[in-house]
Scaffold this motif. Structure first.
Motif, PDB file in Angstrom:
ATOM      1  N   PRO A 732       0.692  -1.214   0.034  1.00  0.00           N
ATOM      2  CA  PRO A 732       0.075  -0.104   0.124  1.00  0.00           C
ATOM      3  C   PRO A 732       0.821   1.052  -0.079  1.00  0.00           C
ATOM      4  O   PRO A 732       1.711   1.350   0.677  1.00  0.00           O
ATOM      5  CB  PRO A 732      -0.622  -0.283   1.371  1.00  0.00           C
ATOM      6  CG  PRO A 732       0.003  -1.064   2.192  1.00  0.00           C
ATOM      7  CD  PRO A 732       0.683  -2.024   1.016  1.00  0.00           C
ATOM      8  N   LYS A 734      -0.870   4.203   0.171  1.00  0.00           N
ATOM      9  CA  LYS A 734      -1.963   4.797   0.755  1.00  0.00           C
ATOM     10  C   LYS A 734      -1.493   5.208   2.419  1.00  0.00           C
ATOM     11  O   LYS A 734      -0.983   4.372   2.850  1.00  0.00           O
ATOM     12  CB  LYS A 734      -3.229   4.213   0.725  1.00  0.00           C
ATOM     13  CG  LYS A 734      -3.705   4.106  -0.946  1.00  0.00           C
ATOM     14  CD  LYS A 734      -5.105   3.579  -0.768  1.00  0.00           C
ATOM     15  CE  LYS A 734      -6.238   4.653  -0.423  1.00  0.00           C
ATOM     16  NZ  LYS A 734      -6.476   5.776  -1.247  1.00  0.00           N
ATOM     17  N   LEU A 737      -4.633   3.058   7.279  1.00  0.00           N
ATOM     18  CA  LEU A 737      -6.079   2.784   8.060  1.00  0.00           C
ATOM     19  C   LEU A 737      -6.329   1.624   8.418  1.00  0.00           C
ATOM     20  O   LEU A 737      -6.302   0.701   7.380  1.00  0.00           O
ATOM     21  CB  LEU A 737      -7.025   3.285   6.710  1.00  0.00           C
ATOM     22  CG  LEU A 737      -8.594   3.337   7.252  1.00  0.00           C
ATOM     23  CD1 LEU A 737      -8.712   4.155   8.301  1.00  0.00           C
ATOM     24  CD2 LEU A 737      -9.436   3.791   6.143  1.00  0.00           C
ATOM     25  N   GLU A 784     -17.480   0.013   2.065  1.00  0.00           N
ATOM     26  CA  GLU A 784     -17.046   1.069   1.941  1.00  0.00           C
ATOM     27  C   GLU A 784     -15.562   1.400   2.674  1.00  0.00           C
ATOM     28  O   GLU A 784     -14.678   1.995   2.175  1.00  0.00           O
ATOM     29  CB  GLU A 784     -17.996   2.261   2.421  1.00  0.00           C
ATOM     30  CG  GLU A 784     -19.302   2.350   1.349  1.00  0.00           C
ATOM     31  CD  GLU A 784     -20.219   3.210   1.654  1.00  0.00           C
ATOM     32  OE1 GLU A 784     -20.164   4.185   2.839  1.00  0.00           O
ATOM     33  OE2 GLU A 784     -21.448   3.361   1.043  1.00  0.00           O
ATOM     34  N   GLU A 787     -12.359  -0.328   1.409  1.00  0.00           N
ATOM     35  CA  GLU A 787     -12.122   0.051   0.243  1.00  0.00           C
ATOM     36  C   GLU A 787     -10.665   0.941   0.156  1.00  0.00           C
ATOM     37  O   GLU A 787      -9.923   0.841  -0.531  1.00  0.00           O
ATOM     38  CB  GLU A 787     -13.070   0.859  -0.958  1.00  0.00           C
ATOM     39  CG  GLU A 787     -14.056  -0.144  -1.430  1.00  0.00           C
ATOM     40  CD  GLU A 787     -14.926   0.695  -2.381  1.00  0.00           C
ATOM     41  OE1 GLU A 787     -15.195   1.795  -1.991  1.00  0.00           O
ATOM     42  OE2 GLU A 787     -15.307   0.225  -3.328  1.00  0.00           O
ATOM     43  N   GLN A 788     -10.451   1.554   1.197  1.00  0.00           N
ATOM     44  CA  GLN A 788      -9.570   2.346   1.566  1.00  0.00           C
ATOM     45  C   GLN A 788      -8.721   2.053   2.651  1.00  0.00           C
ATOM     46  O   GLN A 788      -7.258   2.638   3.034  1.00  0.00           O
ATOM     47  CB  GLN A 788      -9.957   3.961   1.845  1.00  0.00           C
ATOM     48  CG  GLN A 788     -10.840   4.290   1.187  1.00  0.00           C
ATOM     49  CD  GLN A 788     -10.340   4.462  -0.368  1.00  0.00           C
ATOM     50  OE1 GLN A 788      -9.143   4.880  -0.770  1.00  0.00           O
ATOM     51  NE2 GLN A 788     -11.185   4.406  -1.385  1.00  0.00           N
ATOM     52  N   THR A 790      -5.915  -0.298   4.925  1.00  0.00           N
ATOM     53  CA  THR A 790      -4.427  -1.125   4.552  1.00  0.00           C
ATOM     54  C   THR A 790      -4.359  -2.168   5.636  1.00  0.00           C
ATOM     55  O   THR A 790      -3.666  -2.929   5.316  1.00  0.00           O
ATOM     56  CB  THR A 790      -3.285  -0.131   4.877  1.00  0.00           C
ATOM     57  OG1 THR A 790      -3.422   0.683   6.142  1.00  0.00           O
ATOM     58  CG2 THR A 790      -3.263   1.063   3.727  1.00  0.00           C
ATOM     59  N   HIS A 833      -8.306  -0.708  -2.452  1.00  0.00           N
ATOM     60  CA  HIS A 833      -7.224   0.142  -2.860  1.00  0.00           C
ATOM     61  C   HIS A 833      -5.965   0.153  -2.102  1.00  0.00           C
ATOM     62  O   HIS A 833      -4.935   0.420  -2.424  1.00  0.00           O
ATOM     63  CB  HIS A 833      -7.639   1.607  -3.411  1.00  0.00           C
ATOM     64  CG  HIS A 833      -8.737   1.877  -4.095  1.00  0.00           C
ATOM     65  ND1 HIS A 833      -8.646   1.921  -5.462  1.00  0.00           N
ATOM     66  CD2 HIS A 833     -10.202   1.824  -3.929  1.00  0.00           C
ATOM     67  CE1 HIS A 833      -9.839   2.112  -6.174  1.00  0.00           C
ATOM     68  NE2 HIS A 833     -10.748   1.803  -5.136  1.00  0.00           N
ATOM     69  N   GLY A 834      -6.264  -0.251  -0.908  1.00  0.00           N
ATOM     70  CA  GLY A 834      -5.027   0.016   0.206  1.00  0.00           C
ATOM     71  C   GLY A 834      -4.380  -1.270   0.180  1.00  0.00           C
ATOM     72  O   GLY A 834      -3.500  -1.609   0.963  1.00  0.00           O
TER      73      GLY A 834
END
Length: 926
Positions: A732, A734, A737, A784, A787-788, A790, A833-834
């Motif tokens: 990741p 990003k 999280l 939701e 999705e972001q 890690t 995504h992470g």
């Protein structure tokens, strides 16, 4: 092979049969037998004067209908269930404690059962030593808890090991009756009655008599009505059974249309007017059928009578060339009803939606319109429009309920069950079949009850619920011994079940029985023949199989079923000509490819084709090719470094390893005689494991059904399952999280125990912690947040609900629309995504419920959506497992590779807490 079948929890014989008889016994055996009897006497008498209170033996009635295997608890008294408001007799705690001090968990469990504490009884029985007696008693508990499926599985295994086990025989009769399997239950009670056990045999005889009397009354009424209508069909001089029509309006309405279509004069038509009135009344009023009779009576019978006579042959399955009749009817504009009836009876003749619509212009009869809607759905299925077909059938089901045509509803439910099962929506298939069975029984529609039983058997067979499926089929055979089609379907399914239990000779006998009355094998029979040609071959197999495959056409089978036909041809060929078989199997894979998103048969065909390619390569000694095939089936490249590839199909297994020096070695085995276990320990031979000992880590390529099981490699090796990725999973970039899902509030109807909250100590050091708790932890909010993320931790229960997903689902808090499940299908539509590290703290989150051929697990879905690594267990894990996963995560964050981190922490726990073997059930997917 049959002799190798084992009871699920061992085959130690119960003590009552342990005293062997015969003049040739040696002294040692005699001493052992006497000692065994002494143990039984001690068990019965050792509790002293409190024994009657332990077993409630001093009352005039027994509290449980089931029988228990402890002799003191199995003394016959009539059964009288406790009154609803009556207080349960007190448990004699002192006597129970003495039993427990002696280590008699079995006796303690039985006493608790008799005193009404089923859960305590179950807990103690599970601690008792494995034996057939214990399995019979566990089945009794399952009956008391309403778990008939589990009870039947235990009882079948017990009776297979010891056919004369008296308590198991009785309990099987009880569970069959509770399932509604009247004849199966009566037969089992009659077997008990024949043994002459005081009291028990008399009660069993009365049970069987009552069951058969009720059964026979219903069967005789239906058969008499059917015969009366058949007699009228054969001869216009026979009376029209108007009075019987009021009892069986569905059968009567079907017969009404036959009599109307085959009438050769206006007088014969008008004779049906009283029957039409009864049937109109049964459907809620109106004059639909009476109007039809009056309209048909005005026909020109000089022109119609010859066609009606020929149509009568079609109705009686005696027409030599139905297709030629249909062509002539197409040229006769006044015989639209005959043409429509002939088309509905002859599915092998081509027709179109347009033709069906033209034949029903102006039609207002809801029965006719319902039948045409069902036929339209069949045409949609054949053309690949499965979703449209399902919608049309469900709409037709709603219409038939509104129009009060219950037998049409039964037929639609049977069709919906068949479609759902074929699409691997097995819970839906089972529920539709059960609804059809119950509604048919309420109508007294004997024939439809049998059809629904076969549908139930089919849905449960695909769920690998073997005992229940066999019970449904055995009942079906007993109910319809003279129905050729019903016998064929039942025996064909029994043959499939026999192969699932690795009993080829039994499968051969069942297949022969399915062909005995002249029916063709069907695609299912061809599949069975392909296996038998390998396991128990006969010279006639090839001709019979190829003849059946030649019948497959777009008029009869949809595209997915035609792919299955190609697969069957390849499976048959590959054992005779390896390269030719490979070619046909590759053809099946290519044919399946464009259908994978919409057709379950195509997905099944692809999965099995790859399995067969892999094991046949192993059989040929082409181990590198076998490894490549397994990787291709998983849609991943063969990884660098050390690799294990494995595939199974029926009795065959191929395992291939590539060691640290690039050396490839494989093993092929075709000796499996029992179904694959949940734990795969020993599947990979020791010499192949030895080649991997010096590997820093091992990538495991395992085709279904291996990829959701633990133990394929030892716990002291660093290994992980390599699965397909839908999106690249990179480290990741990003900001961190860490999403933690806990304290969920799943629907109370699931009856799930509340899990403890994620411990703060297990979250120490987490950066940007986002906790979703309680009502916030809904599927949509969790998706939701993930999705972001890690890092992801999910503390929730895993449950099986085939209506929601083929994989285990995670039970979260329900949303406003009522949805509570996080499913593999939902995950595959998201992008993580992470590239998170995921820990599934759900019980059995990696475990797939049994299903033939397909696999779709939650961990695989996470990886496909972008997770870089997923940890999940195949077994229940303790509530304090967070410490284990926290340590694994810390190792990874400090730079260790995930599989090495899992191995290191697992070995640490083995040293500190040797009894914590659940850590061996934690799998890693990458």
């Amino acid at each position: 092979m049959a002799g190798m079948w084992q009871t699920p929890r061992g085959t130690r014989l119960p003590g009552r049969t342990g005293v062997a008889r015969g003049w040739g016994l040696v002294a040692l055996a005699l001493c052992m037998a006497l000692g065994f009897v002494a143990v039984r006497v001690w068990k019965q008498q050792g509790a002293g004067p409190e024994t009657p209170a332990l077993w409630l033996a001093d009352g005039p009635h027994r509290p449980l209908e089931v029988r228990l295997s402890l002799p003191a608890a199995d003394v016959y008294r009539p059964h009288a269930p406790p009154q609803r408001d009556a207080l349960a007799p007190p448990v004699p705690l002192g006597a129970l404690s003495r039993l427990e001090e002696r280590g008699d968990a079995h006796g303690v469990g039985i006493s608790y059962l008799l005193h009404g504490d089923t859960e305590q009884g179950l807990a103690y029985l599970r601690r008792a030593s494995p034996s057939l007696d214990r399995d019979s008693d566990l089945a009794a508990v399952a009956i008391l808890r309403g778990h008939s499926d589990e009870a039947l599985t235990l009882l079948d295994a017990t009776l297979e090991a010891m056919p004369e086990h008296p308590q198991a025989r009785w309990n099987r009769a009880v569970v069959a009756r509770e399932l509604g399997l009247t004849l199966l239950s009566a037969t089992a009670f009659e077997a008990v009655a024949a043994k002459g056990e005081p009291g028990w045999s008399d009660e069993a005889r009365e049970q069987a008599r009552t069951l058969r009397a009720r059964f026979q009354a219903r069967a005789d009424a239906w058969k008499a009505t059917r015969e009366a209508f058949r007699a009228r069909l054969r001869s216009p001089q026979a009376p029209v059974p108007v009075e019987a029509a009021a009892r069986f309006p569905g059968m009567a309405r079907e017969s009404f249309y036959e009599l109307l279509a085959t009438a050769e004069s206006s007088e014969q038509v008008q004779a049906l007017l009283p029957l039409a009135g009864v049937l109109d009344h049964a459907a809620g009023g109106g004059t639909v059928l009476e109007d039809t009779v009056r309209r048909m009576a005005a026909q020109d019978f000089a022109r119609r009578a010859p066609l009606a006579r020929e149509y009568a042959k079609l109705v009686q399955d005696a027409h030599p060339t139905p297709a030629s009749l249909i062509e002539r009817l197409r040229q006769e504009p006044t015989a639209k009803d005959l043409l429509l009836g002939a088309l509905l009876r002859t599915p092998g003749v081509a027709r179109t939606h347009e033709e069906l619509r033209a034949l029903t212009v102006g039609e207002t009869d809801p029965w006719i319109l319902s039948r045409v809607a069902q036929e339209g759905a069949r045409l949609d299925d054949l053309s690949g429009q499965g979703t449209q077909a399902g919608d049309q059938l469900r709409e037709a089901l709603g219409e038939c309920r509104a129009k009060k045509l219950p037998l049409r509803c039964v037929d639609l439910l049977i069709r919906l069950s068949s479609r759902a099962t074929a699409s691997n929506r097995l819970v839906e298939g089972e529920e539709s079949a059960r609804a059809a069975w119950q509604e048919a029984a309420a109508l007294g529609e004997w024939e439809r009850e049998g059809q629904a039983l076969v549908m139930l058997a089919n849905a449960t067979r695909f769920q690998v619920r073997v005992a229940l499926s066999r019970a449904y089929l055995t009942e079906s055979l007993a109910r319809q011994p003279d129905d050729c089609v019903a016998r064929t379907l039942a025996h064909r399914n029994l043959a499939s079940l026999a192969l699932m239990r690795f009993r080829p000779q039994e499968a051969r006998q069942e297949l022969e029985a399915s062909l005995a009355c002249g029916q063709t094998p069907g695609l299912q029979g061809a599949w069975i023949l392909a296996d038998l040609a390998r396991l128990a071959p006969r010279p006639s197999d090839e001709a019979l199989l190829l003849e059946e495959l030649a019948r497959v056409s777009p008029l009869r089978e949809n595209a997915g079923r035609r792919v299955l036909a190609t697969l069957i041809r390849g499976r048959f060929a590959v054992d005779r000509d390896w390269r030719e078989g490979q070619r046909v199997l590759r053809q099946a894979i290519a044919e399946a490819e464009p259908l994978l998103r919409v057709n379950a048969d195509a997905r099944d065909a692809r999965a099995v084709a790859f399995q067969t390619l892999a094991v046949s390569a192993g059989h040929a000694g082409a181990f590198r090719e076998a490894m490549d095939v397994v990787a291709e089936s998983l849609q991943v490249p063969v990884p660098e470094g050390c690799v294990l590839a494995a595939a199974v199909e029926a009795e065959r297994t191929v395992t291939v390893v590539r060691g640290p020096q690039g050396q490839v070695q494989g093993h092929y085995d075709a000796s499996r005689t029992v179904p694959l276990r949940d734990d795969l320990t020993g599947l990979v031979p020791g010499e192949l494991v030895a080649l991997l000992r010096d590997c820093p880590r091992v990538a495991v390529l395992a085709a279904a059904p291996l990829d959701s099981r633990a133990g394929i490699l030892p716990a002291d090796l660093a290994w992980s399952y390599r699965v397909s990725t839908g999106v690249p999973a990179t480290s990741p970039a990003k900001p961190p999280l860490h999403v933690v899902v806990s304290d969920v509030e799943p629907p109370q109807t699931l009856k799930l125990a509340r899990l403890p909250s994620a411990a703060e100590v297990d979250l120490a050091g987490a950066q940007r912690l986002l906790r979703l708790k309680g009502a916030q932890a809904t599927p949509e909010r969790v998706l939701e947040a993930m999705e972001q993320a890690t890092d992801i931790d999910i503390h929730a229960h895993g449950v099986v609900d085939r209506a929601l997903s083929d994989a285990t689902v995670i039970a979260l808090s329900p949303q406003q629309d009522g949805r509570y499940a996080l499913t593999a299908e939902q995950l595959r539509r998201r992008h993580l995504h992470g590239a998170p590290l995921v820990v599934l703290g759900a019980c059995s989150a990696a475990r797939l419920p049994p299903i033939l051929h397909e696999t779709s697990s939650l961990p695989q879905a996470f990886v496909a959506s972008g997770a870089r690594a997923v940890f999940a267990a195949t077994a229940e894990i303790p509530n304090d497992a967070g410490a284990f996963f926290r340590s694994v995560r810390e190792r990874i964050q400090s730079g260790e590779e995930p599989s090495q981190a899992l191995r290191a922490e697992r070995l640490d726990w083995h040293k500190k807490q040797p009894h914590m073997r659940w850590v061996d059930k934690v799998l890693l997917y990458q």
